[in-house]
Enzyme design. Structure first.
Site, PDB file in Angstrom:
ATOM      1  N   HIS A  26       7.985 -23.298   4.120  1.00 25.85           N
ATOM      2  CA  HIS A  26       9.204 -22.643   4.950  1.00 25.85           C
ATOM      3  C   HIS A  26       9.666 -23.506   6.256  1.00 25.85           C
ATOM      4  O   HIS A  26       9.189 -22.979   7.254  1.00 25.85           O
ATOM      5  CB  HIS A  26       8.531 -21.185   5.155  1.00 25.85           C
ATOM      6  CG  HIS A  26       8.180 -20.410   3.996  1.00 25.85           C
ATOM      7  ND1 HIS A  26       6.902 -20.805   3.542  1.00 25.85           N
ATOM      8  CD2 HIS A  26       8.817 -19.451   3.281  1.00 25.85           C
ATOM      9  CE1 HIS A  26       6.598 -19.793   2.418  1.00 25.85           C
ATOM     10  NE2 HIS A  26       7.777 -19.087   2.358  1.00 25.85           N
ATOM     11  N   HIS A 261      14.738 -20.760   3.827  1.00 25.86           N
ATOM     12  CA  HIS A 261      13.886 -19.828   4.084  1.00 25.86           C
ATOM     13  C   HIS A 261      12.356 -20.322   3.599  1.00 25.86           C
ATOM     14  O   HIS A 261      11.481 -20.787   4.347  1.00 25.86           O
ATOM     15  CB  HIS A 261      13.978 -18.394   3.768  1.00 25.86           C
ATOM     16  CG  HIS A 261      12.961 -17.636   4.054  1.00 25.86           C
ATOM     17  ND1 HIS A 261      11.687 -17.611   3.389  1.00 25.86           N
ATOM     18  CD2 HIS A 261      12.796 -16.682   4.897  1.00 25.86           C
ATOM     19  CE1 HIS A 261      10.789 -16.605   3.716  1.00 25.86           C
ATOM     20  NE2 HIS A 261      11.486 -15.856   4.730  1.00 25.86           N
ATOM     21  N   GLU A 421      -3.635   5.142   8.501  1.00 26.85           N
ATOM     22  CA  GLU A 421      -4.822   4.212   7.838  1.00 26.85           C
ATOM     23  C   GLU A 421      -4.717   2.904   7.927  1.00 26.85           C
ATOM     24  O   GLU A 421      -5.646   1.965   8.202  1.00 26.85           O
ATOM     25  CB  GLU A 421      -5.405   4.785   6.361  1.00 26.85           C
ATOM     26  CG  GLU A 421      -5.555   6.191   6.284  1.00 26.85           C
ATOM     27  CD  GLU A 421      -4.430   7.171   6.175  1.00 26.85           C
ATOM     28  OE1 GLU A 421      -4.496   8.429   5.982  1.00 26.85           O
ATOM     29  OE2 GLU A 421      -3.289   6.544   6.181  1.00 26.85           O
ATOM     30  N   PHE A 447      -8.171   7.231   0.759  1.00 22.49           N
ATOM     31  CA  PHE A 447      -7.077   6.443   1.612  1.00 22.49           C
ATOM     32  C   PHE A 447      -7.452   5.254   1.835  1.00 22.49           C
ATOM     33  O   PHE A 447      -6.800   4.488   2.345  1.00 22.49           O
ATOM     34  CB  PHE A 447      -6.760   7.389   2.773  1.00 22.49           C
ATOM     35  CG  PHE A 447      -6.581   8.748   2.570  1.00 22.49           C
ATOM     36  CD1 PHE A 447      -5.568   9.121   1.409  1.00 22.49           C
ATOM     37  CD2 PHE A 447      -7.007   9.940   3.228  1.00 22.49           C
ATOM     38  CE1 PHE A 447      -5.290  10.387   1.039  1.00 22.49           C
ATOM     39  CE2 PHE A 447      -6.391  11.066   2.886  1.00 22.49           C
ATOM     40  CZ  PHE A 447      -5.651  11.455   1.880  1.00 22.49           C
ATOM     41  N   ASP A 479     -10.351  20.231  -2.891  1.00 26.80           N
ATOM     42  CA  ASP A 479      -8.968  19.447  -2.863  1.00 26.80           C
ATOM     43  C   ASP A 479      -8.482  18.685  -3.869  1.00 26.80           C
ATOM     44  O   ASP A 479      -7.390  18.275  -3.851  1.00 26.80           O
ATOM     45  CB  ASP A 479      -9.516  18.396  -1.653  1.00 26.80           C
ATOM     46  CG  ASP A 479      -9.373  18.869  -0.114  1.00 26.80           C
ATOM     47  OD1 ASP A 479      -8.715  19.946  -0.146  1.00 26.80           O
ATOM     48  OD2 ASP A 479      -9.866  18.090   0.494  1.00 26.80           O
ATOM     49  N   HIS A 483      -7.646  13.562  -3.910  1.00 26.42           N
ATOM     50  CA  HIS A 483      -8.671  13.051  -2.714  1.00 26.42           C
ATOM     51  C   HIS A 483     -10.105  12.762  -3.407  1.00 26.42           C
ATOM     52  O   HIS A 483     -10.632  12.366  -2.343  1.00 26.42           O
ATOM     53  CB  HIS A 483      -8.587  14.519  -1.785  1.00 26.42           C
ATOM     54  CG  HIS A 483      -7.501  14.632  -0.981  1.00 26.42           C
ATOM     55  ND1 HIS A 483      -6.226  14.604  -1.081  1.00 26.42           N
ATOM     56  CD2 HIS A 483      -7.482  14.864   0.525  1.00 26.42           C
ATOM     57  CE1 HIS A 483      -5.651  14.952  -0.222  1.00 26.42           C
ATOM     58  NE2 HIS A 483      -6.283  15.098   1.071  1.00 26.42           N
TER      59      HIS A 483
END
Length: 671
Positions: A26, A261, A421, A447, A479, A483
């Site tokens: 680049h 680029h 997170e 998560f 849940d 989850h």
């Protein structure tokens, strides 16, 4: 007086020549940002090419890592151990100039960048570490921690959502020594960004609580110099300098186009560019005068020597603090760390508590955070669930002026990251890269998908970052499947260099923490339960630390081996009792860390998992992972979960002692 235009053109020439020789890379961003680089690196950056690890150096992060030839040119020109031969080997096997900057490969590189947005986020972590260390160690008349973190970034970094997470936190934390220079050239791989990137970037950063300068002409070195000087005077805000530039500047036909680029300019265009720039030298050839102007070694020696003198005065007045600072910046644990781990494990064995492993983690953390002031915890808005806080880690707070609020004279060591997170994970990487702290942070295991690429980057960079992932299975219950982690343990185990622990009780959890803290060159993921787990371990610290060990049935000839992790170890033990009543001898192997066990020698592995004995694995997760251990059967779950109380779900999906025993019987009948 320096000919700074010539200095900038040297960067442009090296960038286009290296990319052309590699036929890959680049060139546009290095050519467009060359003047910004001159303003920062020649006039402001405090560094010493002879010692890239000087503790109080400014940190420089190239967040738009595809522009790597920019930083390689700068390192070469200023006197780092990066000879021109390495530039000629750009993007080639075993060179010190890989396609994107990699820490510990190229001297002077502070972090590995490439996945856009993570560099600026690492820089937030670095600036946070600097601010906290200054609050902790600086004393009246002794500023031994006093440096800036500078970042180059582009449109791509700002489009990535992680930049929002990190930059909002930087404003909240008032990281006034963080200075980001934005290469606002309006071009990405797909062309002009205006159809898909219409953000009012200055307004966005002002809303975060940043000081914003510009837009300014990014090719006006004097204007950039003034902006950096203004940014350095900011008392309570990080600064974004918006620099309008032309990608591929100097190229008659490629400047301001997407072709500049991500592809070489081509021999004909390079010839035209040399003419346009007035650069008459052959590829990779620079006049000595340019090297002389760029050489930062003598100035770097002066800066570091002056700091050495200040630190000597600090040591004379505060010897214990000075020794502690040196230890922590080296990443060394206290000399008595082995005793600390042994005491934590002994306490767990003595109490034999039935608690969730997330609570067992907090119990272990109480001991470790009391002994290790460098532990810097946090949670992504789940502190009460992750249990990452301890008595020794009050919440980190800042006052209106941006100063760190001290609690009983000490810096808060638990960070409220908010629901961020990915940002948390990459900020922790930056903290670890800076040095002085061992970061750990918590969220739910499901998560980890959000933070996965930052976890991968920690493994790639070999940095000690500890992820506390609670609610590790269908055991979280009501849940529901959104989850409930099914594939996550197996997925994390696939990341090279990441240790994954899923402990079964308080003793295993304490060992997992001890090993994670000892592992200076690898990150760790701790997978912890929401539900209570009975104490099970009846063996030594050393065996647990090897990742797997015989928990029951070591002294008898086994008909079958059950391998289990975490909350399923108790199922294996109860199934063993049922089978024993029938005269079936079962060995139970607790394997809290498959990644650690896999590194053990062959003899130890065979002592734990004897050959020719059928193996059955039990884990509340996908089954595919376990076949690598030669299992005849796996009790697992290959669907998403359901919403119901945990005990109902475990029975529904077959995680019962009876089903485990039935599975062993079926395997033995087929043998």
């Amino acid at each position: 007086m320096a000919n700074e235009s010539l200095m900038a053109n040297a960067i442009r020439a090296l960038a286009m020549d290296a990319v052309q020789q590699a036929n890959s890379g680049h060139p546009g961003a290095p050519m467009g940002m060359a003047d910004i680089a001159v303003a920062l690196w020649h006039r402001h950056l405090r560094h010493n090419p002879k010692n890239p690890h000087w503790a109080d150096r400014d940190r420089f992060v190239l967040s738009n890592g595809h522009a790597s030839m920019l930083v390689y040119a700068l390192l070469h020109l200023t006197g780092y151990d990066l000879p021109v031969g390495e530039l000629k080997g750009f993007r080639q096997l075993h060179s010190k100039t890989p396609g994107h900057p990699e820490v510990d490969v190229t001297p002077g590189i502070e972090t590995t960048t490439g996945p856009l947005g993570q560099g600026i986020t690492n820089a937030v972590g670095m600036a946070l570490a600097e601010k906290l260390l200054a609050a902790e160690f600086n004393k009246p008349g002794h500023a031994v921690v006093d440096h800036h973190t500078y970042v180059f970034l582009g449109d791509g970094c700002l489009m990535e959502g992680i930049s929002h997470e990190a930059c909002a936190l930087a404003g909240a934390w008032k990281l006034n020594k963080l200075v980001a220079l934005y290469d606002d050239n309006g071009i990405s791989i797909d062309g002009q960004v205006t159809p898909w990137f219409i953000d009012d970037t200055p307004a966005r950063f002002r809303a975060y609580g940043w000081n914003v300068i510009g837009p300014i002409d990014g090719h006006d070195i004097e204007a950039v110099d003034r902006a950096i000087a203004d940014a350095r005077r900011s008392a309570e805000k990080p600064t974004l300098v918006v620099c309008k530039t032309h990608i591929g500047k100097g190229s008659p036909n490629r400047a301001n186009t997407a072709k500049a680029h991500g592809e070489p300019l081509g021999a004909d265009e390079i010839k035209l560019t040399r003419t346009a720039l007035g650069w008459e030298h052959e590829p990779f050839v620079l006049p000595q005068g340019v090297y002389d102007e760029w050489d930062a070694r003598a100035k770097g020696d002066e800066l570091e020597s002056a700091w050495d003198a200040r630190f000597a005065a600090y040591r004379a007045e505060h010897p214990e603090l000075a020794a502690e600072f040196v230890r922590r910046m080296k990443g060394q644990l206290p000399a008595n760390f082995a005793d600390i781990v042994a005491q934590a494990v002994a306490s767990a064995n003595e109490k034999a508590e039935t608690v969730a492993s997330r609570k067992a983690s907090q119990i272990a953390l109480e001991a470790f955070t009391a002994a290790l002031p460098e532990m810097l915890g946090g949670s992504a808005d789940l502190t009460g669930s992750n249990l990452t806080n301890t008595k020794r880690t009050p919440a980190l707070r800042f006052d209106q002026s941006g100063d760190v609020v001290l609690a009983d004279g000490k810096v808060g060591r638990h960070i409220n990251y908010g629901v961020r997170e990915f940002g948390m994970a990459a900020i922790m990487n930056g903290v670890a890269l800076h040095g002085g702290y061992i970061p750990y942070g918590g969220t739910f295991l499901t998560f980890s998908d959000y933070s996965r690429n930052a976890i991968r980057m920690a493994a790639l960079m070999k940095r000690r970052v500890i992820h506390v992932f609670t609610h590790d299975s269908i055991g979280l219950g009501e849940d529901g499947p959104t989850h409930q982690s099914i594939e996550h343990a197996a997925s994390l185990r696939l990341i090279p260099g990441l240790d994954v622990w899923r402990p079964a009780d308080t003793a295993e959890t304490a060992v997992a923490w001890g090993v994670a803290l000892e592992n200076a060159n690898r990150p760790t993921a701790l997978l912890l339960s929401r539900q209570n787990l009975p104490y099970a371990a009846k063996t030594t610290l050393g065996d647990i630390a090897r990742g797997a060990y015989v928990l029951a049935g070591e002294d008898e000839e086994a008909d079958a081996v059950i391998i289990a992790t975490g909350s399923e170890v108790q199922l294996a033990l109860k199934a063993r009792e049922q089978l024993a009543a029938e005269g079936v001898a079962v060995r139970v192997v607790s394997m809290p860390s498959t990644t650690t066990f896999d590194r053990q020698d062959r003899d130890y592995k065979e002592s734990v998992l004897p050959a020719e004995v059928p193996r059955i694995a039990v884990e509340a997760g996908v089954t595919d992972f376990w076949w690598k251990y030669g299992c005849a059967a796996v009790v697992g779950i290959d669907t998403f979960g359901e919403s119901a109380p945990a005990n109902v779900l475990f029975k529904h999906f077959g995680f019962t002692p009876e089903n485990v025993a039935d599975t062993v019987r079926a395997v033995l009948q087929q043998a």
